[in-house]
Structures are given as C-alpha cells and as structure tokens.
Design a protein around this motif. Sequence first.
Motif, PDB file in Angstrom:
ATOM      1  N   ILE A  46      -5.003  14.978  -0.335  1.00  0.00           N
ATOM      2  CA  ILE A  46      -5.101  13.563  -0.092  1.00  0.00           C
ATOM      3  C   ILE A  46      -6.970  12.926  -0.230  1.00  0.00           C
ATOM      4  O   ILE A  46      -7.077  14.237   0.813  1.00  0.00           O
ATOM      5  N   SER A  47      -7.387  13.086  -0.861  1.00  0.00           N
ATOM      6  CA  SER A  47      -9.409  12.965  -0.388  1.00  0.00           C
ATOM      7  C   SER A  47      -9.806  12.314   0.784  1.00  0.00           C
ATOM      8  O   SER A  47      -8.993  11.391   2.121  1.00  0.00           O
ATOM      9  N   TYR A  51       0.585  -1.679   0.337  1.00  0.00           N
ATOM     10  CA  TYR A  51      -0.174   0.119   0.217  1.00  0.00           C
ATOM     11  C   TYR A  51       1.017   1.046   0.033  1.00  0.00           C
ATOM     12  O   TYR A  51       0.772   2.133  -0.251  1.00  0.00           O
ATOM     13  N   PHE A  52       2.390   0.961   0.950  1.00  0.00           N
ATOM     14  CA  PHE A  52       2.899   2.387   0.395  1.00  0.00           C
ATOM     15  C   PHE A  52       3.787   2.233  -0.769  1.00  0.00           C
ATOM     16  O   PHE A  52       5.427   3.231   0.269  1.00  0.00           O
ATOM     17  N   GLN A  53       3.845   1.969  -1.415  1.00  0.00           N
ATOM     18  CA  GLN A  53       4.341   2.242  -2.586  1.00  0.00           C
ATOM     19  C   GLN A  53       4.005   2.515  -3.900  1.00  0.00           C
ATOM     20  O   GLN A  53       2.672   2.927  -4.146  1.00  0.00           O
ATOM     21  N   TYR A  56       5.930   9.223   1.181  1.00  0.00           N
ATOM     22  CA  TYR A  56       5.757   9.910   2.169  1.00  0.00           C
ATOM     23  C   TYR A  56       4.372  10.311   2.350  1.00  0.00           C
ATOM     24  O   TYR A  56       4.781  10.970   3.405  1.00  0.00           O
ATOM     25  N   GLN A  57       3.686  11.071   1.685  1.00  0.00           N
ATOM     26  CA  GLN A  57       2.328  11.447   0.908  1.00  0.00           C
ATOM     27  C   GLN A  57       1.483  11.155   2.009  1.00  0.00           C
ATOM     28  O   GLN A  57       0.414  11.543   2.727  1.00  0.00           O
ATOM     29  N   LYS A  58       1.173   9.446   2.086  1.00  0.00           N
ATOM     30  CA  LYS A  58       1.340   8.846   2.884  1.00  0.00           C
ATOM     31  C   LYS A  58       1.054   8.687   4.535  1.00  0.00           C
ATOM     32  O   LYS A  58       0.316   8.840   5.358  1.00  0.00           O
ATOM     33  N   THR A  97       3.197   9.960   6.028  1.00  0.00           N
ATOM     34  CA  THR A  97       3.021  12.257   6.428  1.00  0.00           C
ATOM     35  C   THR A  97       1.478  12.154   6.867  1.00  0.00           C
ATOM     36  O   THR A  97       1.408  12.746   8.025  1.00  0.00           O
ATOM     37  N   VAL A  98       0.523  11.629   5.917  1.00  0.00           N
ATOM     38  CA  VAL A  98      -0.956  12.216   5.998  1.00  0.00           C
ATOM     39  C   VAL A  98      -1.352  11.180   7.543  1.00  0.00           C
ATOM     40  O   VAL A  98      -1.522  11.713   8.130  1.00  0.00           O
ATOM     41  N   ALA A  99      -1.213  10.544   7.314  1.00  0.00           N
ATOM     42  CA  ALA A  99      -2.149   9.432   8.936  1.00  0.00           C
ATOM     43  C   ALA A  99      -0.600   9.837   9.653  1.00  0.00           C
ATOM     44  O   ALA A  99      -1.491   9.702  10.961  1.00  0.00           O
ATOM     45  N   LEU A 100       0.579   9.785   9.882  1.00  0.00           N
ATOM     46  CA  LEU A 100       0.792  10.971  11.297  1.00  0.00           C
ATOM     47  C   LEU A 100       0.668  12.334  11.741  1.00  0.00           C
ATOM     48  O   LEU A 100       0.628  12.251  13.362  1.00  0.00           O
ATOM     49  N   ARG A 101       0.182  12.836  11.095  1.00  0.00           N
ATOM     50  CA  ARG A 101      -0.369  14.257  11.423  1.00  0.00           C
ATOM     51  C   ARG A 101      -1.746  13.980  11.864  1.00  0.00           C
ATOM     52  O   ARG A 101      -2.277  14.147  13.348  1.00  0.00           O
ATOM     53  N   MET A 102      -2.307  13.058  11.456  1.00  0.00           N
ATOM     54  CA  MET A 102      -3.931  12.505  11.507  1.00  0.00           C
ATOM     55  C   MET A 102      -4.144  11.905  12.766  1.00  0.00           C
ATOM     56  O   MET A 102      -5.118  12.903  13.449  1.00  0.00           O
ATOM     57  N   MET A 103      -2.562  11.100  13.269  1.00  0.00           N
ATOM     58  CA  MET A 103      -2.591  11.000  14.549  1.00  0.00           C
ATOM     59  C   MET A 103      -2.487  11.423  15.609  1.00  0.00           C
ATOM     60  O   MET A 103      -2.980  11.613  16.652  1.00  0.00           O
ATOM     61  N   ALA A 104      -1.181  12.163  14.915  1.00  0.00           N
ATOM     62  CA  ALA A 104      -0.741  13.575  15.882  1.00  0.00           C
ATOM     63  C   ALA A 104      -1.601  14.681  16.635  1.00  0.00           C
ATOM     64  O   ALA A 104      -1.190  15.234  18.024  1.00  0.00           O
ATOM     65  N   TYR A 105      -2.838  14.727  16.039  1.00  0.00           N
ATOM     66  CA  TYR A 105      -3.424  15.881  15.855  1.00  0.00           C
ATOM     67  C   TYR A 105      -4.718  15.673  15.589  1.00  0.00           C
ATOM     68  O   TYR A 105      -5.862  16.869  15.969  1.00  0.00           O
ATOM     69  N   ALA A 106      -5.063  14.128  15.624  1.00  0.00           N
ATOM     70  CA  ALA A 106      -6.765  14.244  15.076  1.00  0.00           C
ATOM     71  C   ALA A 106      -7.234  14.942  14.447  1.00  0.00           C
ATOM     72  O   ALA A 106      -7.896  15.863  14.397  1.00  0.00           O
ATOM     73  N   SER A 107      -6.233  14.716  13.291  1.00  0.00           N
ATOM     74  CA  SER A 107      -6.416  16.199  11.899  1.00  0.00           C
ATOM     75  C   SER A 107      -7.846  15.795  10.961  1.00  0.00           C
ATOM     76  O   SER A 107      -8.262  13.577  11.099  1.00  0.00           O
ATOM     77  N   LEU A 108      -8.989  16.323  10.277  1.00  0.00           N
ATOM     78  CA  LEU A 108     -10.068  16.176  10.141  1.00  0.00           C
ATOM     79  C   LEU A 108      -9.437  15.162   8.497  1.00  0.00           C
ATOM     80  O   LEU A 108      -8.638  16.444   8.160  1.00  0.00           O
ATOM     81  N   THR A 109     -10.589  14.769   7.819  1.00  0.00           N
ATOM     82  CA  THR A 109      -9.661  14.646   6.361  1.00  0.00           C
ATOM     83  C   THR A 109      -9.687  15.594   5.691  1.00  0.00           C
ATOM     84  O   THR A 109      -8.990  15.668   3.823  1.00  0.00           O
TER      85      THR A 109
END
Length: 158
Positions: free
Chosen positions: A118-119, A77-79, A93-95, A97-109
């Motif tokens: 990323i949609s 999935y990460f390729q 890197y994008q995938k 980064t997005v997952a870590l930022r969502m976890m770190a900040y409870a970011s909304l999609t």
Amino acid sequence: MDAAMVYQPIKEQRQWGGSIVGRFYKPRNRAMTHANMMNNYFNSNFVYTEDDFRRRFRMRLHVFKRLLHDVHQVNPYFQQKLDRAGRPGFSPYQKVTVALRMMAYASLTDSMDETYGISESTCPDTLTELCNTIVHLYKEEYLREPNQEDLDRLIRKA
C-alpha cells in the motif's frame, strides 16, 4: 447494521491524484500481498497462530473480524473497488490490517508499502478513514464521558 448508521466519509482535498491512466505505476501486486496475508493469518490452515495474531495486532482475532465486518458494512472506503486504471483496489483486509499495524507500532508508510504493497499516499488516508469510522461506530458504546465512579477510580489509582 442499521441503515441510519451508514458512515459519511469526510470530503477533503486529496494530496495525491490516485491511479490515473498514463501515469507511472509501481506494480505492487495487490492480489499477491492479499493472498499472502490471508494465508498467514486468516485462511483455515494459516501460518501464524491466534496468539501470534494477538501479539502482532494487539487484539484478538475475533475482535479484528468484528471490526472488519463493521467498518466494511458502513464505510464504502473499505469495500474493494477498481482503481482509476481499472485494476482491483486493496481488499478490506489489507486496508484494516495496514491501519491497525500503523497504530499498533507507529509504523512508517514505507514499511507498509514494502510489507503490504500500500503506497505512501494511501496509508494515511486508510488510517484516517478507519479512525473516523471507529469513532462513528463505537462512540456511544465505548467512548462515553466518564461518570463519577470512573473519575473516583482514576483518582484512587493516581
């Protein structure tokens, strides 16, 4: 990485159909958002320092790079691949980064869409894949059952 460590993604029914030729497409410019992120954090003359990275990602840069390398090696999935319409997909890197930022900040999609392109439908998939891969990779080393010494230390702290 040991060949036996290859991660097998969980097969689930997707809520969305993904990129399909003939469907409406929002031109998010994945290459531009990737280049911007690389210039900000990862290229040799980056904009933000390692201290900035640590504060924003809640981890050190070398830990991020190890995690990125490990998940990229074991989970397809990460390729980066071509999407169904023949356009390059998101970079590892994008995938990550997005997952870590969502976890770190409870970011909304929605904020991930605006910042990283990323949609809304891809963000939860990416987060799930990263979490499952982390558990798969690091369970034995970091997610062990507590021993008596650990329990005693926790009780003393309570």
